[in-house]
Design a protein around this motif. Structure first.
Motif, PDB file in Angstrom:
ATOM      1  N   GLU A   1       0.840  -1.193   0.000  1.00 29.52           N
ATOM      2  CA  GLU A   1       0.000   0.000   0.000  1.00 29.52           C
ATOM      3  C   GLU A   1       0.880   1.250   0.000  1.00 29.52           C
ATOM      4  O   GLU A   1       2.093   1.175   0.244  1.00 29.52           O
ATOM      5  CB  GLU A   1      -0.936   0.016   1.212  1.00 29.52           C
ATOM      6  CG  GLU A   1      -2.008  -1.071   1.208  1.00 29.52           C
ATOM      7  CD  GLU A   1      -3.020  -0.926   0.091  1.00 29.52           C
ATOM      8  OE1 GLU A   1      -3.114   0.189  -0.480  1.00 29.52           O
ATOM      9  OE2 GLU A   1      -3.699  -1.920  -0.236  1.00 29.52           O
ATOM     10  N   GLU A   2       0.235   2.393  -0.269  1.00 28.09           N
ATOM     11  CA  GLU A   2       0.963   3.662  -0.348  1.00 28.09           C
ATOM     12  C   GLU A   2       1.230   4.207   1.053  1.00 28.09           C
ATOM     13  O   GLU A   2       0.390   4.110   1.952  1.00 28.09           O
ATOM     14  CB  GLU A   2       0.144   4.676  -1.142  1.00 28.09           C
ATOM     15  CG  GLU A   2       0.868   6.000  -1.377  1.00 28.09           C
ATOM     16  CD  GLU A   2       0.024   6.984  -2.163  1.00 28.09           C
ATOM     17  OE1 GLU A   2       0.529   8.089  -2.457  1.00 28.09           O
ATOM     18  OE2 GLU A   2      -1.147   6.654  -2.462  1.00 28.09           O
ATOM     19  N   LEU A   3       2.419   4.794   1.210  1.00 27.17           N
ATOM     20  CA  LEU A   3       2.786   5.435   2.476  1.00 27.17           C
ATOM     21  C   LEU A   3       2.217   6.847   2.500  1.00 27.17           C
ATOM     22  O   LEU A   3       2.653   7.726   1.750  1.00 27.17           O
ATOM     23  CB  LEU A   3       4.312   5.467   2.637  1.00 27.17           C
ATOM     24  CG  LEU A   3       4.999   4.096   2.822  1.00 27.17           C
ATOM     25  CD1 LEU A   3       6.513   4.267   2.771  1.00 27.17           C
ATOM     26  CD2 LEU A   3       4.584   3.460   4.136  1.00 27.17           C
ATOM     27  N   VAL A   4       1.212   7.032   3.343  1.00 25.35           N
ATOM     28  CA  VAL A   4       0.524   8.328   3.464  1.00 25.35           C
ATOM     29  C   VAL A   4       0.654   8.797   4.899  1.00 25.35           C
ATOM     30  O   VAL A   4       0.435   8.024   5.839  1.00 25.35           O
ATOM     31  CB  VAL A   4      -0.964   8.200   3.087  1.00 25.35           C
ATOM     32  CG1 VAL A   4      -1.675   9.542   3.236  1.00 25.35           C
ATOM     33  CG2 VAL A   4      -1.101   7.679   1.667  1.00 25.35           C
TER      34      VAL A   4
ATOM     35  N   PRO B   1      -2.465  15.131   7.554  1.00 24.63           N
ATOM     36  CA  PRO B   1      -2.414  15.631   6.170  1.00 24.63           C
ATOM     37  C   PRO B   1      -1.466  16.797   5.980  1.00 24.63           C
ATOM     38  O   PRO B   1      -0.912  16.978   4.884  1.00 24.63           O
ATOM     39  CB  PRO B   1      -3.867  16.040   5.886  1.00 24.63           C
ATOM     40  CG  PRO B   1      -4.679  15.247   6.860  1.00 24.63           C
ATOM     41  CD  PRO B   1      -3.838  15.125   8.089  1.00 24.63           C
ATOM     42  N   GLU B   2      -1.263  17.579   7.002  1.00 28.31           N
ATOM     43  CA  GLU B   2      -0.370  18.731   6.889  1.00 28.31           C
ATOM     44  C   GLU B   2       1.065  18.409   7.303  1.00 28.31           C
ATOM     45  O   GLU B   2       1.943  19.262   7.189  1.00 28.31           O
ATOM     46  CB  GLU B   2      -0.914  19.880   7.751  1.00 28.31           C
ATOM     47  CG  GLU B   2      -2.288  20.368   7.314  1.00 28.31           C
ATOM     48  CD  GLU B   2      -2.768  21.517   8.173  1.00 28.31           C
ATOM     49  OE1 GLU B   2      -2.029  21.885   9.124  1.00 28.31           O
ATOM     50  OE2 GLU B   2      -3.861  22.043   7.889  1.00 28.31           O
ATOM     51  N   GLY B   3       1.261  17.219   7.821  1.00 33.18           N
ATOM     52  CA  GLY B   3       2.608  16.853   8.285  1.00 33.18           C
ATOM     53  C   GLY B   3       3.267  15.868   7.322  1.00 33.18           C
ATOM     54  O   GLY B   3       2.894  15.750   6.150  1.00 33.18           O
TER      55      GLY B   3
ATOM     56  N   THR C   1      -2.487   4.088   8.653  1.00 35.04           N
ATOM     57  CA  THR C   1      -2.522   2.621   8.533  1.00 35.04           C
ATOM     58  C   THR C   1      -3.893   2.092   8.113  1.00 35.04           C
ATOM     59  O   THR C   1      -4.107   0.873   8.129  1.00 35.04           O
ATOM     60  CB  THR C   1      -2.128   1.979   9.878  1.00 35.04           C
ATOM     61  OG1 THR C   1      -3.032   2.422  10.898  1.00 35.04           O
ATOM     62  CG2 THR C   1      -0.707   2.352  10.257  1.00 35.04           C
ATOM     63  N   LYS C   2      -4.826   2.971   7.718  1.00 35.73           N
ATOM     64  CA  LYS C   2      -6.161   2.504   7.356  1.00 35.73           C
ATOM     65  C   LYS C   2      -6.121   1.582   6.139  1.00 35.73           C
ATOM     66  O   LYS C   2      -6.719   0.509   6.123  1.00 35.73           O
ATOM     67  CB  LYS C   2      -7.065   3.695   7.070  1.00 35.73           C
ATOM     68  CG  LYS C   2      -7.409   4.519   8.308  1.00 35.73           C
ATOM     69  CD  LYS C   2      -8.330   5.671   7.946  1.00 35.73           C
ATOM     70  CE  LYS C   2      -8.630   6.523   9.186  1.00 35.73           C
ATOM     71  NZ  LYS C   2      -9.516   7.677   8.848  1.00 35.73           N
ATOM     72  N   GLN C   3      -5.397   2.021   5.099  1.00 31.56           N
ATOM     73  CA  GLN C   3      -5.319   1.187   3.888  1.00 31.56           C
ATOM     74  C   GLN C   3      -4.584  -0.130   4.165  1.00 31.56           C
ATOM     75  O   GLN C   3      -4.983  -1.190   3.685  1.00 31.56           O
ATOM     76  CB  GLN C   3      -4.621   1.958   2.769  1.00 31.56           C
ATOM     77  CG  GLN C   3      -5.420   3.138   2.242  1.00 31.56           C
ATOM     78  CD  GLN C   3      -4.684   3.852   1.113  1.00 31.56           C
ATOM     79  OE1 GLN C   3      -3.465   3.796   1.022  1.00 31.56           O
ATOM     80  NE2 GLN C   3      -5.436   4.543   0.271  1.00 31.56           N
TER      81      GLN C   3
END
Length: 556
Positions: free
Chosen positions: A284-287, A291-293, A529-531
């Motif tokens: 999965e993608e590292l997000v 959102p601002e950090g 870690t939701k995805q």
């Protein structure tokens, strides 16, 4: 039979042992798989049965079938040269067994045969060399019989029988109608009779050694844990070069067995671990969680280390139900080789100590060599079950490419040794009709060593002191390459229901431990870690219906 006369010397630089040591017979590794493989050294069955167990092995055809070795002789000789020879190639690790124990039993079997051959050589000198013309005539007759009937045929054909009867008739006529008298006449008659006397003496010698070899064979498969007796491996004085050569060879074998480098050979899987039967991937993608950090920088090694720490607790559970035995958790470096490669090479350099890749190089490969050519890092969880008959290995690799984190778990299984090695010796009997009550039958116990076998052993005995000559005349066993004692003779585990169940059951808890540890690292470093959690739930559902597949074979 030991055959160390033609071994090349092993350099002192190859001594990986802590100091001068004496190999201990039967030390460790007393498992079913180890003892089954070791029992091959004591067997007196035809060598063709070993080829049936692995068609990659081959036998060099004998130039004279009278000198052809049996299974035990060929196996002992081939294993000693391959594993202890000074110029030997690199070996594949034998997981689930102790290869040193197998080699020690090969040495012990060779010692028994060497003692027998010493006595047979004396008999051949007294009754063979002194009466050489008669001995050659008898050997010619037996060689003719084997050539006509086939070396492994128990019953010779009609033409072979006629030839033997004709030769016997000529011998009788020669003795009765001999035109010579005096000393020459006595010698000519004796040269036909005394080889038979020598054969009777040789038969007793062969019977004693056959009983000893079969007793060792039966005790090994019976779980008696009999140790190998190899006095030639114990130094008798500081200048005992032969014992020192054996000691260095066994030390080198143990060091190579402890190597953390394995080889991937395409559809053959990882040599020594078996083919890959299952694969599960979490990618999965590292997000960033904020959102601002941004996420805290981390490397693949950080995830691998967390997985390693949590896997060490794998044998512990909330219920007292037995569960997992303590697994072996190690870092492995996997090197790719061609599917048809006939040998492998061990790396050298400052990154290698003995046969092991150093820790700093393991960490570098884990972090940097994730794409393109080169070796790869895997974290392995290995279970040795069923007394060494089943080896389950689950390999975990972590890669980070761009913004994608991929965690892959693959399952490998190495099955039990071929059933050939687990067959116990059976008494040689023959069923015949009773003389009076002819409608009933009875079993007659036959001698362990037949007439043609006594002749074969007596003919081979003087040449066992010159192994290359014996290999040239009688042929030899060529082991499958790249060679490893365990994987060369492994069967598929899926034919055994309980073994297959064990392999399938091990995947689910290991996969969940891996995902749990990875989630913790991601959460600690500010990743969303939701995805990953959603993907983990999907994999948890898939792994519950795990079925063995040919994961190394792709439909292109």
């Amino acid at each position: 039979m030991a055959g160390f006369e033609d071994f090349e010397g092993i350099e002192a630089a190859s001594d990986f042992s802590p100091g001068a040591q004496v190999p201990l017979s039967g030390s460790g590794g007393q498992t079913a798989a180890t003892q089954a493989l070791a029992s091959a050294a004591y067997r007196d069955t035809p060598i063709t049965t070993l080829i049936e167990a692995n068609d990659s092995a081959s036998v060099k055809a004998p130039r004279l079938s009278l000198f052809e070795p049996n299974l035990g002789e060929a196996f002992s000789r081939a294993v000693q040269v391959r594993l202890l020879g000074g110029a030997r190639k690199a070996l594949i690790q034998s997981f689930g067994i102790e290869p040193q124990t197998v080699v020690e039993h090969c040495l012990a079997a060779s010692r028994i045969r060497k003692d027998r051959d010493t006595r047979l050589t004396v008999i051949m000198v007294i009754f063979g060399v002194l009466f050489l013309p008669g001995t050659l005539l008898w050997l010619l007759a037996f060689q003719l019989r084997r050539a006509i009937a086939g070396a492994q045929d128990k019953r010779m054909g009609a033409f072979g029988m006629a030839a033997m009867v004709a030769l016997g008739g000529l011998a009788v006529v020669f003795m009765l109608k001999l035109p010579f008298t005096g000393v020459l006449g006595i010698y000519l008659r004796a040269m036909l009779v005394l080889p038979i006397v020598g054969w009777l003496w040789a038969k007793q010698v062969c019977e004693r050694s056959a009983k000893l070899l079969r007793a060792q064979w039966e005790q090994l498969l019976g779980g008696g844990g009999v140790g190998a007796k190899i006095p030639e491996a114990v130094p008798q004085d500081p200048g005992d070069a032969g014992a020192e050569r054996i000691r260095l060879g066994l030390a080198k074998l143990s060091a190579e067995q402890a190597s953390n480098l394995v080889y991937y050979a395409g559809p053959k899987g990882i040599l020594g671990m078996g083919t890959r039967w299952g694969s599960w991937q979490l990618a999965e993608e590292l997000v960033p969680k904020d959102p601002e950090g941004d996420i805290n920088p981390f490397r693949s090694w950080d995830v691998v280390r967390a997985i390693y720490d949590q896997l060490r607790m794998l044998e512990r559970g909330p219920l007292h139900t037995g569960g997992f035995p303590k697994p072996s958790i190690r870092h492995w470096i996997v090197s790719p080789i061609g599917e048809g490669a006939k040998e492998v090479s061990r790396p050298e350099g400052q990154e290698v100590e003995g046969y092991r890749i150093k820790d700093f190089e393991i960490q570098r490969i884990c972090n940097e060599q994730q794409f393109g050519s080169g070796n790869r890092h895997y974290l392995g969880v290995q279970f040795v079950l069923w007394d060494g008959q089943l080896v389950i290995t689950l390999l975990i690799t972590v890669t980070v490419l761009h913004h994608t984190l991929r965690i892959e778990v693959t399952g490998h299984a190495l099955g039990p040794v071929h059933p050939l090695f687990t067959t116990k010796p059976s008494a040689k009997t023959k069923t015949v009709s009773k003389s009076v009550k002819f409608w009933e039958t009875k079993d007659i116990k036959l001698p362990l060593v037949e007439t043609k076998e006594v002749v074969r052993l007596a003919a081979r005995a003087p040449l066992t002191w010159f192994p290359p000559v014996l290999d040239f005349l009688g042929g030899k066993l060529n082991l499958p390459e790249p060679f490893g004692l365990r994987h060369a003779w492994a069967d598929k585990p899926w034919r055994h229901r309980f073994m297959a169940d064990d392999a399938l059951r091990a995947a689910t808890p290991v996969l969940r431990v891996v995902h749990s540890a990875a989630m913790r690292v991601l959460d600690e470093n500010g990743c969303d870690t939701k995805q990953f959690g959603a993907r983990s739930l999907v994999l948890s559902g898939q792994v519950q219906g795990a079925e063995p597949t040919k994961a190394d074979s792709y439909n292109a």
